[in-house]
Enzyme design. Structure first.
Site, mmCIF file in Angstrom:
data_model
loop_
_atom_site.group_PDB
_atom_site.id
_atom_site.type_symbol
_atom_site.label_atom_id
_atom_site.label_comp_id
_atom_site.label_asym_id
_atom_site.label_seq_id
_atom_site.Cartn_x
_atom_site.Cartn_y
_atom_site.Cartn_z
ATOM 1 N N GLU A 47 35.983 51.156 20.844
ATOM 2 C CA GLU A 47 36.541 50.988 19.508
ATOM 3 C C GLU A 47 37.218 52.256 18.995
ATOM 4 O OE1 GLU A 47 36.563 48.084 18.428
ATOM 5 O OE2 GLU A 47 34.954 47.046 19.482
ATOM 6 N N GLY A 67 29.093 41.652 15.283
ATOM 7 C CA GLY A 67 30.432 41.545 15.847
ATOM 8 C C GLY A 67 31.230 40.462 15.149
ATOM 9 N N TYR A 68 32.465 40.763 14.793
ATOM 10 C CA TYR A 68 33.320 39.800 14.105
ATOM 11 C C TYR A 68 34.677 39.633 14.799
ATOM 12 C CZ TYR A 68 35.425 44.084 12.349
ATOM 13 O OH TYR A 68 36.031 45.318 12.271
#
Length: 322
Positions: free
Chosen positions: A96, A11-12
């Site tokens: 997403e 995860g970023y």
């Protein structure tokens, strides 16, 4: 890195502070040859179709880059049990859905030219071909767009500041994110918006959009979310995933604990079992009423107990994500 019993996810963006799923381990790592940028539009979470917000995606370093510097992006890796991976990834696909696709990339733990990858992890990234990709712009324009944008999940500035704080806590540098943070904090100071108590009253219509759109309606709806919560509700993993991944309402069966005394139509904070803040919402019931239905299935209270006319404790359109 994908051992027999685990799947790994990198995860970023918002996954760094609000994964919204159970995991067995979390650790810091980075990917090479990719850069985190506020180039992706957000019309379903932090903006509207008429006035998109900006969230981060990853762009690949050009093969002919002459800078002699390898791009590095730090983030968080989550270890997920193999048995739980399929429903978690299905929920993440929905979360997403605004232009992001699954990819698999090498992740690294230590910096250096000859460091071997730790292994591979699943990464959600939005390519330049997706319909909501906004692309490059000046830092000033990106900051202004983030400052004025608001969507069903809340203010775009909250997304930015949560991301920046996550990176500060990790002790890593991200020039792009930190420059946008600096500019937005300047705008907030200029317009007397205090991000510590999260007041929103000083955001004017003109800051949101030059023409009326759904953002103005959302602003009026969201003002209450930035006052002081009167209570706290701890919710189980199933409720966390339903709210943070699939935009569902909060049902009593998902509540495990409550703190505070408040009337119905009150602002409360939702926390996961680790006491991490997940969301804020406006309740359909008072604390006394909620206390009588905590942990119950709807068949045990809905339309059976006097005064319980709504199945949800908090409707999904009365929730914002933190």
């Amino acid at each position: 890195m994908c051992e027999d019993m685990f799947v790994y996810l990198f995860g970023y963006g918002s996954l760094m502070w609000r994964p919204g799923f159970p995991y067995s381990r979390k650790f810091n790592a980075y990917i090479k040859g990719w850069k985190r940028v506020f180039y992706q539009g957000s019309t379903d979470h932090r903006g509207t179709v008429e006035n998109p917000g900006r969230v981060v995606t990853l762009i690949k370093q050009p093969e002919d880059d002459k800078s002699n510097e390898v791009w590095i992006t730090w983030g968080s890796v989550y270890s997920i049990s193999d048995d739980a991976a399929m429903p978690i990834l299905k929920n993440l696909d929905y979360r997403e859905k605004g232009g992001y696709e699954r990819h698999e990339l090498d992740v690294f733990l230590e910096e250096g030219e000859d460091v071997e990858p730790y292994g591979k992890a699943i990464v959600y990234l939005a390519t330049t071909e997706n319909l909501e990709f906004l692309g490059e712009d000046t830092s000033e324009n990106i900051a202004n767009q983030i400052f004025r944008s608001i969507g069903p999940s809340g203010r775009n500035i909250d997304y930015l500041l949560k991301l920046a704080n996550s990176l500060h806590d990790m002790g890593v540098t991200d020039k792009h994110v930190f420059e946008i943070e600096r500019l937005v904090l300047g705008l907030m100071s200029q317009h007397k918006i205090n991000h510590h108590n999260e007041t929103i009253e000083n955001i004017t219509d003109s800051l949101l959009s030059s023409s009326p759109d759904k953002s103005l309606e959302l602003l009026n709806q969201h003002k209450r979310f930035y006052s002081k919560p009167l209570g706290q509700l701890w919710i189980d993993d199933g409720a966390v995933q339903a709210i943070s991944q699939r935009a569902k309402s909060l049902l009593p069966v998902g509540i495990v604990k409550m703190v505070g005394e408040f009337p119905k139509d009150s602002l409360v904070t939702l926390l996961d079992i680790n006491s991490s803040q997940i969301s804020r919402g406006i309740t359909n019931y008072s604390s006394d009423e909620i206390n009588t239905i905590i942990g119950k299935q709807s068949k045990d209270y809905f339309n059976t107990l006097s005064g319980f006319t709504k199945e949800a404790v908090i409707d999904h359109n009365n929730l914002i994500l933190l």
